[in-house]
Write a protein that holds these residues in place. Sequence first.
Motif, PDB file in Angstrom:
ATOM      1  N   ARG A   1      12.942  -4.668  -9.870  1.00 33.69           N
ATOM      2  CA  ARG A   1      12.011  -3.886 -10.677  1.00 33.69           C
ATOM      3  C   ARG A   1      12.745  -3.178 -11.822  1.00 33.69           C
ATOM      4  O   ARG A   1      12.246  -3.078 -12.930  1.00 33.69           O
ATOM      5  CB  ARG A   1      11.279  -2.877  -9.783  1.00 33.69           C
ATOM      6  CG  ARG A   1       9.946  -2.426 -10.312  1.00 33.69           C
ATOM      7  CD  ARG A   1       9.105  -1.778  -9.230  1.00 33.69           C
ATOM      8  NE  ARG A   1       8.544  -2.744  -8.311  1.00 33.69           N
ATOM      9  CZ  ARG A   1       7.336  -3.306  -8.471  1.00 33.69           C
ATOM     10  NH1 ARG A   1       6.582  -2.992  -9.490  1.00 33.69           N
ATOM     11  NH2 ARG A   1       6.889  -4.182  -7.604  1.00 33.69           N
TER      12      ARG A   1
ATOM     13  N   LYS B   1       9.092 -12.717 -13.158  1.00 35.39           N
ATOM     14  CA  LYS B   1       8.809 -14.151 -13.027  1.00 35.39           C
ATOM     15  C   LYS B   1      10.004 -14.975 -13.551  1.00 35.39           C
ATOM     16  O   LYS B   1      10.384 -15.974 -12.964  1.00 35.39           O
ATOM     17  CB  LYS B   1       7.557 -14.465 -13.852  1.00 35.39           C
ATOM     18  CG  LYS B   1       6.852 -15.716 -13.446  1.00 35.39           C
ATOM     19  CD  LYS B   1       5.765 -15.394 -12.448  1.00 35.39           C
ATOM     20  CE  LYS B   1       5.015 -16.654 -12.041  1.00 35.39           C
ATOM     21  NZ  LYS B   1       4.052 -16.378 -10.991  1.00 35.39           N
TER      22      LYS B   1
ATOM     23  N   GLU C   1       0.037  -0.727  -9.772  1.00 35.92           N
ATOM     24  CA  GLU C   1       1.210  -1.450 -10.286  1.00 35.92           C
ATOM     25  C   GLU C   1       1.157  -2.935  -9.926  1.00 35.92           C
ATOM     26  O   GLU C   1       1.875  -3.747 -10.496  1.00 35.92           O
ATOM     27  CB  GLU C   1       2.500  -0.847  -9.719  1.00 35.92           C
ATOM     28  CG  GLU C   1       2.847   0.516 -10.274  1.00 35.92           C
ATOM     29  CD  GLU C   1       3.542   0.447 -11.630  1.00 35.92           C
ATOM     30  OE1 GLU C   1       4.467  -0.371 -11.788  1.00 35.92           O
ATOM     31  OE2 GLU C   1       3.151   1.205 -12.530  1.00 35.92           O
TER      32      GLU C   1
ATOM     33  N   VAL D   1       5.208  -3.928  -0.583  1.00 31.25           N
ATOM     34  CA  VAL D   1       5.336  -4.469  -1.939  1.00 31.25           C
ATOM     35  C   VAL D   1       6.788  -4.418  -2.418  1.00 31.25           C
ATOM     36  O   VAL D   1       7.312  -5.404  -2.915  1.00 31.25           O
ATOM     37  CB  VAL D   1       4.400  -3.728  -2.915  1.00 31.25           C
ATOM     38  CG1 VAL D   1       4.658  -4.156  -4.350  1.00 31.25           C
ATOM     39  CG2 VAL D   1       2.952  -3.998  -2.541  1.00 31.25           C
ATOM     40  N   ASP D   2       7.429  -3.262  -2.283  1.00 28.38           N
ATOM     41  CA  ASP D   2       8.777  -3.131  -2.840  1.00 28.38           C
ATOM     42  C   ASP D   2       9.503  -1.970  -2.176  1.00 28.38           C
ATOM     43  O   ASP D   2       8.880  -1.119  -1.533  1.00 28.38           O
ATOM     44  CB  ASP D   2       8.684  -2.896  -4.362  1.00 28.38           C
ATOM     45  CG  ASP D   2       9.956  -3.303  -5.097  1.00 28.38           C
ATOM     46  OD1 ASP D   2      10.955  -3.644  -4.429  1.00 28.38           O
ATOM     47  OD2 ASP D   2       9.955  -3.280  -6.345  1.00 28.38           O
TER      48      ASP D   2
ATOM     49  N   GLU E   1       3.647 -10.729  -6.276  1.00 34.31           N
ATOM     50  CA  GLU E   1       3.373 -10.521  -7.689  1.00 34.31           C
ATOM     51  C   GLU E   1       1.971  -9.949  -7.887  1.00 34.31           C
ATOM     52  O   GLU E   1       1.772  -9.013  -8.634  1.00 34.31           O
ATOM     53  CB  GLU E   1       3.484 -11.837  -8.478  1.00 34.31           C
ATOM     54  CG  GLU E   1       3.253 -11.616  -9.969  1.00 34.31           C
ATOM     55  CD  GLU E   1       3.083 -12.903 -10.761  1.00 34.31           C
ATOM     56  OE1 GLU E   1       2.824 -13.962 -10.163  1.00 34.31           O
ATOM     57  OE2 GLU E   1       3.198 -12.845 -11.996  1.00 34.31           O
ATOM     58  N   ARG E   2       0.986 -10.556  -7.164  1.00 35.05           N
ATOM     59  CA  ARG E   2      -0.401 -10.129  -7.392  1.00 35.05           C
ATOM     60  C   ARG E   2      -1.261 -10.406  -6.163  1.00 35.05           C
ATOM     61  O   ARG E   2      -0.859 -11.132  -5.256  1.00 35.05           O
ATOM     62  CB  ARG E   2      -0.967 -10.869  -8.603  1.00 35.05           C
ATOM     63  CG  ARG E   2      -1.026 -12.378  -8.441  1.00 35.05           C
ATOM     64  CD  ARG E   2      -1.366 -13.072  -9.774  1.00 35.05           C
ATOM     65  NE  ARG E   2      -1.753 -14.476  -9.559  1.00 35.05           N
ATOM     66  CZ  ARG E   2      -0.897 -15.488  -9.474  1.00 35.05           C
ATOM     67  NH1 ARG E   2       0.417 -15.268  -9.535  1.00 35.05           N
ATOM     68  NH2 ARG E   2      -1.326 -16.715  -9.297  1.00 35.05           N
TER      69      ARG E   2
ATOM     70  N   VAL F   1       3.669  -0.125  -4.246  1.00 35.90           N
ATOM     71  CA  VAL F   1       4.850   0.388  -4.939  1.00 35.90           C
ATOM     72  C   VAL F   1       4.834   1.902  -4.845  1.00 35.90           C
ATOM     73  O   VAL F   1       3.785   2.528  -5.002  1.00 35.90           O
ATOM     74  CB  VAL F   1       4.805  -0.005  -6.439  1.00 35.90           C
ATOM     75  CG1 VAL F   1       5.956   0.639  -7.200  1.00 35.90           C
ATOM     76  CG2 VAL F   1       4.857  -1.504  -6.596  1.00 35.90           C
TER      77      VAL F   1
ATOM     78  N   MET G   1       6.289   5.473  -6.416  1.00 36.26           N
ATOM     79  CA  MET G   1       6.978   6.044  -7.571  1.00 36.26           C
ATOM     80  C   MET G   1       6.941   7.561  -7.503  1.00 36.26           C
ATOM     81  O   MET G   1       6.039   8.150  -6.912  1.00 36.26           O
ATOM     82  CB  MET G   1       6.310   5.568  -8.872  1.00 36.26           C
ATOM     83  CG  MET G   1       6.587   4.092  -9.185  1.00 36.26           C
ATOM     84  SD  MET G   1       5.742   3.520 -10.664  1.00 36.26           S
ATOM     85  CE  MET G   1       6.734   4.282 -11.941  1.00 36.26           C
TER      86      MET G   1
END
Lengths: 104, 410
Positions: A66, A77, B114, B156-157, B225-226, B252, B254
């Motif tokens: 990220r 990507k 996000e 997600v991350d 990604e989505r 995500v 933050m």
Amino acid sequence: MSTKEIAGAVVNVDEEGFLTDPAQWTEAIAEAMAAELGLTLTEDHWKVVDFTRQDYQQTGEAPGLRRITKVGGVPTKQLYKLFPKGPAKKIARIAGLGKPTGCI
Amino acid sequence: MKKLLILGAGTAGTMVANKMHHMLDPDEWQITIVDQHETHYYQPGFLFIPFGIYGKNDVIKPKRNFIPAGVKMIVSEITMIEPEKNRVRVAKDNRYLGYDFLVIATGTHPRPAETPGMAAGEWHKSIFDFYTIEGATALARHLRGWQGGRLVLNIVDLPYKCPVAPLEFIFLADWFFQEKGLRDRIDLTLVTPLPGAFTKPRAAKLLGNILQDKNVNVVPDYYIERVDPEAKKIISYEEDEVPYDLLVTVPVNMGAEVIGKSGLGDEMNYVPVDKHNFLSKKFDNIFALGDAANLPTSKAGSVAHFAVEIFTENFLRYIDGLDMLQKFDGHANCYIESGFGKGILIDFNYDVEPLPGKFPLPGVGPFSLLQESEMNHWGKMMFRWMYWNLLLKGKELPIAAQMTMAGKWQ
């Protein structure tokens, strides 16, 4: 800790072959590391590797995907296209920064 | 009068207010704390809400109950931090608050927007988070009537708040659906960006084995990604698709937006600090504590607790111009609820991974480390009382800020 001979140099590596001392890294080592992963480094690859090393020198941490996308400006990507199957690990390996741990 | 300003009245900020009110001379120091919300949530309790173990009332109390009378509390959004001018602007009356020292404890928050497709029309209908009171209660309602299908839990991350919570969610879901007699109609899948259940080897092995025993599928090294909310599938950057009927997401995470727009954060709005003493890398009168800091350890209440203990001792020296002697070691201590009235305890720091053994706790323990036990479950349930009555108020807990090897097996 073990050592490994790569691109004419002897470097310190961990059990998975990641450099443990980023100061031993050279561009030739990056290319040899990439070749071991079946990759040939193009200009686009170098943009990512250079950003990753610069960022590490500033922050002391290897950047995650990220951060490479948001700060380095390379879309995620594209990172997957350049370094398929696990780009975070491959980038860190080629940039000589040790295995990314993920903060848990 | 010197001014200590604390931003955020969550776990870390509230503890700092209490500790400093106790330690600093009220004739010399004015302490102010700012938060935009009136309600304090016991966030570890969110995990239990989807399964009907806790309700909303079990996890909320007014923030003011935990701020000592001598500390000024301002309920307002924080508009801007101006570190060059040693002041903070707040939305309420559009006023400035000056400071000599600033403690940033504004936490971290899930950002579903996000990820494309996540926060759109299916949000809280077939896609849920459980890290907010809204998400946890909406999911509780959904699960009451759900008749089965594919439940996918996706992280997600990294980093995200409370790294073990997604595993606990899966363990509790397995128990919950067995109790309802629905388990054979439900497919449980954990989809994670990690190479396995956890990052550190020994804990990853134990937790991986438990997932296998509970018949949970694991999709590792997956970077979403989505979401396609109509087709009900998640899609990775490598175009790998995972279909679901019910998506439980860990979005995500933050830091607060005000950190980013004030130029104090990294790309995720976390404040870069010295990982041993929490001092900002840019300003020598700003500290960041708890989830708001970019520390390379878990974002969790236990970390905030140990960090505040270290900070308190250091700060009292620092304001007198002395060196900060205490070094934070990244200590984290987490009860992992594993279902059927059992739990696991892990205790670790920057350098030592979670190890098996016994964890000493005077008067109550020992607890088993890296092993399931009923005692660990009760430790987790008892913790809520400790949180409200001891921890937030800055009282002594019988557990050291720095990790100890006592009882651990190498």
